[in-house]
Design an enzyme around this catalytic site. Sequence first.
Site, PDB file in Angstrom:
ATOM      1  CG  ASP A  97      -6.028 -25.538   3.378  1.00 14.83           C
ATOM      2  OD1 ASP A  97      -6.078 -25.356   4.603  1.00 14.83           O
ATOM      3  OD2 ASP A  97      -5.044 -25.237   2.689  1.00 14.83           O
ATOM      4  N   PRO A 181       2.017 -18.889   0.620  1.00 14.43           N
ATOM      5  CG  PRO A 181       1.508 -21.084   1.281  1.00 14.43           C
ATOM      6  CD  PRO A 181       2.667 -20.170   0.952  1.00 14.43           C
ATOM      7  CG  LEU A 249      13.504   2.150  -6.903  1.00 16.33           C
ATOM      8  CD1 LEU A 249      14.688   2.732  -7.654  1.00 16.33           C
ATOM      9  CD2 LEU A 249      12.268   3.028  -7.086  1.00 16.33           C
ATOM     10  N   GLY A 257      -8.957  -5.907  -3.851  1.00 19.26           N
ATOM     11  CA  GLY A 257     -10.373  -6.098  -3.568  1.00 19.26           C
ATOM     12  C   GLY A 257     -11.273  -5.743  -4.736  1.00 19.26           C
ATOM     13  CB  CYS A 289     -11.258 -10.439  -5.788  1.00 22.50           C
ATOM     14  SG  CYS A 289     -10.233 -10.666  -4.324  1.00 22.50           S
ATOM     15  CD  GLU A 387     -13.273  -7.244  -1.343  1.00 26.23           C
ATOM     16  OE1 GLU A 387     -13.117  -7.940  -2.358  1.00 26.23           O
ATOM     17  OE2 GLU A 387     -12.335  -6.791  -0.664  1.00 26.23           O
ATOM     18  CE  LYS A 457     -13.254   2.660  -9.932  1.00 21.91           C
ATOM     19  NZ  LYS A 457     -14.612   3.209  -9.806  1.00 21.91           N
ATOM     20  N   GLY A 460      -6.269  -2.572  -7.878  1.00 22.46           N
ATOM     21  CA  GLY A 460      -4.910  -2.972  -8.206  1.00 22.46           C
ATOM     22  C   GLY A 460      -4.498  -2.633  -9.616  1.00 22.46           C
TER      23      GLY A 460
END
Length: 484
Positions: A97, A181, A249, A257, A289, A387, A457, A460
């Site tokens: 895959d 996914p 909310l 990244g 990442c 990135e 930052k 995330g």
Amino acid sequence: MSPIEIEPGRLFVGGQWREAADGARTEVVDPSRGAVVTTVAEAGAADVDAAVRAARETFDDGAWSGLSGRERGRILHRVAELIRENADELAQLESLDVGKPISLCHAVDVTNAANDYEHFAALAHSLDGSVRNTPMNALAYTKREPLGVVAAITPFNFPLILAGSKIGPALAAGNTVVHKPADETPLSALYMAGLFQRAGVPDGVVNVVTGAGPVAGEALLRHRGVDKVAFTGSTAIGRHVAATAGEALKPVTMELGGNAANIVFEDADLEKAVGAIIKAFVFNTGQFCMGGPRLLVARSVHSTLLGILADAVPGVPVGDPRDPGTVVGPMAGEKHLKKVEEYVDLARKEGGRIVCGGERLDLDGGFYYKPTVIADLSNDSRVVQEEIFGPVLTVQPFDTEDEAVALANSTPYGLASGVQTTNLARAHRVADRLQAGIVWVNDWAMLDPAVPFGGVKDSGYGREYGPEALDAYTRVKSVVVSLD
């Protein structure tokens, strides 16, 4: 189950395999050959709604949330056992895959996925609260409760592991899940749906909807029946996820990244450092990442290290992921390959020197790119700051420890970082100053379900793995009982 049994690629909703409501299908491509290997159902809004409703009904009736943590833990232990019993099938699916080398799939993806569920199975036993001492004439205590329906949206690069890092803690805490996914890499998610069922996870607890992000992913993100979103993907999409969830909310955790710096000081053991450097930027063909695509080297050893890399990197085995000797497989898709090509072309325009690599590898029609090392770029180069997400390493010199830290922290990202040094005091000192969720010293990609990871930052917020992960899948309720 075997890979052949999931070939029809139906959705898994409420414990049942079903076609998409409109019968739509999408192709799955083997990136090592650029050939279609199967098709899977392409979910639409109606399919997502059915999956969320199944998850909600199951949560509300207590078939999973009503079990004791110990019982949920027993079932999650069985999931881990089934992953190990079916390791060969899962490794083959992940390799087919994603294009990962089969040896990597066995050693990293399948092994870590089993460890994930085993780890969270143990933590399911420890979801307790505490008694609080107050001046009131009352008994005050807290308890941890599940949130409800969790939307788990996972990326193409580590389908099995990054699903486990979300589904594991969600289930341990008593939530139900709808998993979407990546549209490019859905096969292990479908296989796992069958393993959950065999392990004794009640119908409706885990639901899998395959399909395109702008359609199925968006419908899941906006569904009012979803109580929490767990997302891994690009920073650009992460901003949209956070903004959309914020309208309702909904709590969100997201790993986004990264563009990590790997700092090599003059006192580093260069032989060990070279291994960490190469692993940091070619691991998973650079589609990581937490990879280390920026190498910062003390000026006194800069030329020496560049020479070592020029000799060593071309010798890294690149090729068919089914060959046990392969270390670097293809990119996961043609669009990812083209993105890497564009960045390397940009590096040339920005004055970069290609030390090695810098071109496609023509092999069986697959999406291969040679591991590439680039020197002489300025720190404000886009190739340094952005990135790339491929097997590309930029190399920059520095003169002082302060400069190294400043360069490392100079991008918008903050997911991972690395320090190569034999000076213990320096290792701790620099690790404290690096703006990153995880710092590795004298190696790279040392990961375990007990150790949390996540970003700062633009990388995330929230943490996956460790007991900290359960905080994102539970809420605290306080109970105060008057003793008057």
